[in-house]
Design a protein around this motif. Sequence first.
Motif, PDB file in Angstrom:
ATOM      1  N   ALA A   1       0.833  -1.205   0.000  1.00  0.00           N
ATOM      2  CA  ALA A   1       0.000   0.000   0.000  1.00  0.00           C
ATOM      3  C   ALA A   1       0.865   1.251   0.000  1.00  0.00           C
ATOM      4  CB  ALA A   1      -0.935  -0.009   1.203  1.00  0.00           C
ATOM      5  N   ASP A   2       1.954   1.225   0.753  1.00  0.00           N
ATOM      6  CA  ASP A   2       2.831   2.408   0.811  1.00  0.00           C
ATOM      7  C   ASP A   2       3.451   2.698  -0.552  1.00  0.00           C
ATOM      8  OD1 ASP A   2       2.304   2.844   3.473  1.00  0.00           O
ATOM      9  OD2 ASP A   2       4.143   1.883   4.197  1.00  0.00           O
ATOM     10  N   ASP A   3       3.902   1.640  -1.241  1.00  0.00           N
ATOM     11  CA  ASP A   3       4.482   1.842  -2.565  1.00  0.00           C
ATOM     12  C   ASP A   3       3.449   2.398  -3.540  1.00  0.00           C
ATOM     13  OD1 ASP A   3       6.970   1.046  -1.819  1.00  0.00           O
ATOM     14  OD2 ASP A   3       6.932  -0.893  -2.854  1.00  0.00           O
ATOM     15  N   LYS A   4       2.239   1.848  -3.481  1.00  0.00           N
ATOM     16  CA  LYS A   4       1.179   2.330  -4.369  1.00  0.00           C
ATOM     17  C   LYS A   4       0.896   3.808  -4.127  1.00  0.00           C
ATOM     18  CE  LYS A   4      -1.230  -2.109  -4.825  1.00  0.00           C
ATOM     19  NZ  LYS A   4      -2.502  -2.843  -4.604  1.00  0.00           N
ATOM     20  N   LEU A   5       0.793   4.183  -2.887  1.00  0.00           N
ATOM     21  CA  LEU A   5       0.484   5.583  -2.571  1.00  0.00           C
ATOM     22  C   LEU A   5       1.619   6.510  -2.980  1.00  0.00           C
ATOM     23  CD1 LEU A   5      -1.260   5.133   0.900  1.00  0.00           C
ATOM     24  CD2 LEU A   5      -2.340   5.718  -1.287  1.00  0.00           C
ATOM     25  N   ARG A   6       2.865   6.042  -2.877  1.00  0.00           N
ATOM     26  CA  ARG A   6       3.994   6.862  -3.322  1.00  0.00           C
ATOM     27  C   ARG A   6       3.948   7.061  -4.835  1.00  0.00           C
ATOM     28  NH1 ARG A   6       6.966   4.532   1.098  1.00  0.00           N
ATOM     29  NH2 ARG A   6       7.436   2.648  -0.086  1.00  0.00           N
ATOM     30  N   HIS A   7       3.649   6.013  -5.569  1.00  0.00           N
ATOM     31  CA  HIS A   7       3.560   6.140  -7.028  1.00  0.00           C
ATOM     32  C   HIS A   7       2.403   7.060  -7.426  1.00  0.00           C
ATOM     33  CE1 HIS A   7       6.716   3.510  -8.320  1.00  0.00           C
ATOM     34  NE2 HIS A   7       6.237   2.456  -7.677  1.00  0.00           N
ATOM     35  N   LEU A   8       1.291   6.940  -6.750  1.00  0.00           N
ATOM     36  CA  LEU A   8       0.148   7.814  -7.068  1.00  0.00           C
ATOM     37  C   LEU A   8       0.462   9.260  -6.720  1.00  0.00           C
ATOM     38  CD1 LEU A   8      -2.765   5.495  -5.896  1.00  0.00           C
ATOM     39  CD2 LEU A   8      -2.153   6.077  -8.257  1.00  0.00           C
ATOM     40  N   ALA A   9       1.207   9.481  -5.649  1.00  0.00           N
ATOM     41  CA  ALA A   9       1.626  10.847  -5.309  1.00  0.00           C
ATOM     42  C   ALA A   9       2.546  11.406  -6.387  1.00  0.00           C
ATOM     43  CB  ALA A   9       2.332  10.848  -3.945  1.00  0.00           C
ATOM     44  N   ALA A  10       3.411  10.551  -6.933  1.00  0.00           N
ATOM     45  CA  ALA A  10       4.288  10.996  -8.022  1.00  0.00           C
ATOM     46  C   ALA A  10       3.469  11.358  -9.256  1.00  0.00           C
ATOM     47  CB  ALA A  10       5.298   9.905  -8.351  1.00  0.00           C
ATOM     48  N   MET A  11       2.390  10.631  -9.499  1.00  0.00           N
ATOM     49  CA  MET A  11       1.530  10.967 -10.626  1.00  0.00           C
ATOM     50  C   MET A  11       0.824  12.300 -10.394  1.00  0.00           C
ATOM     51  SD  MET A  11      -0.085   7.405 -12.068  1.00  0.00           S
ATOM     52  CE  MET A  11      -0.463   8.201 -13.638  1.00  0.00           C
ATOM     53  N   ARG A  12       0.455  12.561  -9.157  1.00  0.00           N
ATOM     54  CA  ARG A  12      -0.172  13.854  -8.863  1.00  0.00           C
ATOM     55  C   ARG A  12       0.824  14.993  -9.092  1.00  0.00           C
ATOM     56  NH1 ARG A  12      -5.005  14.567  -6.450  1.00  0.00           N
ATOM     57  NH2 ARG A  12      -4.978  12.547  -5.378  1.00  0.00           N
ATOM     58  N   ALA A  13       2.069  14.747  -8.744  1.00  0.00           N
ATOM     59  CA  ALA A  13       3.098  15.753  -9.022  1.00  0.00           C
ATOM     60  C   ALA A  13       3.256  15.938 -10.530  1.00  0.00           C
ATOM     61  CB  ALA A  13       4.422  15.332  -8.392  1.00  0.00           C
ATOM     62  N   GLY A  14       3.115  14.830 -11.286  1.00  0.00           N
ATOM     63  CA  GLY A  14       3.185  14.933 -12.738  1.00  0.00           C
ATOM     64  C   GLY A  14       2.078  15.790 -13.307  1.00  0.00           C
ATOM     65  N   LEU A  15       0.891  15.708 -12.720  1.00  0.00           N
ATOM     66  CA  LEU A  15      -0.214  16.557 -13.167  1.00  0.00           C
ATOM     67  C   LEU A  15       0.090  18.034 -12.942  1.00  0.00           C
ATOM     68  CD1 LEU A  15      -3.438  14.687 -11.980  1.00  0.00           C
ATOM     69  CD2 LEU A  15      -2.558  14.898 -14.313  1.00  0.00           C
ATOM     70  N   ALA A  16       0.930  18.294 -11.962  1.00  0.00           N
ATOM     71  CA  ALA A  16       1.317  19.677 -11.673  1.00  0.00           C
ATOM     72  C   ALA A  16       2.503  20.122 -12.527  1.00  0.00           C
ATOM     73  CB  ALA A  16       1.652  19.822 -10.192  1.00  0.00           C
ATOM     74  N   GLY A  17       2.960  19.232 -13.423  1.00  0.00           N
ATOM     75  CA  GLY A  17       4.030  19.613 -14.350  1.00  0.00           C
ATOM     76  C   GLY A  17       5.388  19.100 -13.977  1.00  0.00           C
ATOM     77  N   SER A  18       5.455  18.144 -13.035  1.00  0.00           N
ATOM     78  CA  SER A  18       6.749  17.623 -12.590  1.00  0.00           C
ATOM     79  C   SER A  18       7.027  16.272 -13.217  1.00  0.00           C
ATOM     80  CB  SER A  18       6.747  17.484 -11.060  1.00  0.00           C
ATOM     81  OG  SER A  18       7.885  16.802 -10.605  1.00  0.00           O
ATOM     82  N   GLY A  19       8.235  16.093 -13.770  1.00  0.00           N
ATOM     83  CA  GLY A  19       8.672  14.796 -14.258  1.00  0.00           C
ATOM     84  C   GLY A  19       8.128  14.420 -15.619  1.00  0.00           C
ATOM     85  N   GLU A  20       8.156  13.113 -15.886  1.00  0.00           N
ATOM     86  CA  GLU A  20       7.697  12.568 -17.161  1.00  0.00           C
ATOM     87  C   GLU A  20       6.592  11.561 -16.901  1.00  0.00           C
ATOM     88  OE1 GLU A  20       8.651  13.675 -20.092  1.00  0.00           O
ATOM     89  OE2 GLU A  20      10.036  15.098 -19.152  1.00  0.00           O
ATOM     90  N   GLY A  21       6.239  10.817 -17.935  1.00  0.00           N
ATOM     91  CA  GLY A  21       5.228   9.791 -17.769  1.00  0.00           C
ATOM     92  C   GLY A  21       3.847  10.249 -18.191  1.00  0.00           C
TER      93      GLY A  21
END
Length: 278
Positions: free
Chosen positions: A54-74
């Motif tokens: 669950a912790d890994d999943k939530l970390r990946h989803l948080a990274a996707m939320r950062a991506g929506l804000a213009g951070s990173g790739e993917g």
Amino acid sequence: MASAADLGSGKGHRDENFPVASVLLKPACRAPIMAFYRFARAADDIADHPTASADDKLRHLAAMRAGLAGSGEGAAAALARTMAERGLDPAHANDLLDAFERDVTVRRYADWEGLIGYCRLSAMPVGRFVLDVHGEDRRTWPASDALCAALQIVNHLQDCGADYRALDRVYIPADSLAAHGARVEDLAAPAAGAPLRATIAALARRTLGLLAESAGFAAMIRDRRLSAEVAIIHRLAESLAKRLMARDPLSQRVHHGKAEAALLAAGAAAANLFARRR
């Protein structure tokens, strides 16, 4: 921690129960819808991975939320660029991430209202995004919301056994199970007993009520191509909901075959065209 790519299911838009950005739609509209789909598929794969923590999943989803804000790739960052270019509201994508985070942390729903609350995050934003891409009036949202909730619940009912066995996740409301004398553990059986079948049939009947609420949705849409696609999706959903009233999703096929789906789609598209000409 496994990478997000490692959690991918390999599933694509052609594997879904309902059309996704089909060739009926204008090419200019298909591109942003596919960007939204790729984002949703990536997030869904993360939330539904059977072995990731669950912790890994939530970390990946948080990274996707950062991506929506213009951070990173993917997929999230690609969608963010598409939304910025077209002036599309990012709220729909953020709502979806809320739903996938809920999938990681919530495994049971008490009642129908709780399930619809989940659909407000997991399904309704998809329809709203598609309508925004086409520049449709937001007064169409209530009808779209009813249809999208129905699609989500049809999927939940079809997959209820697999969701329980693989993820210990149950979308069937607890009060519905109790009302028919069924138990969560019944979902692990190779075939549904009478109490679980009665529960599924009752929920399918209630889903037909949502489809009745959205019956006029296609006629409200200005874009003729989108109107036809919505009419097709509505017809397919009605057929599946009726099947779920008569078939056991634990032991019987509920999904349409390609020929069945094509025949239903052709009939719905023809009826939609005739109604618009009138």
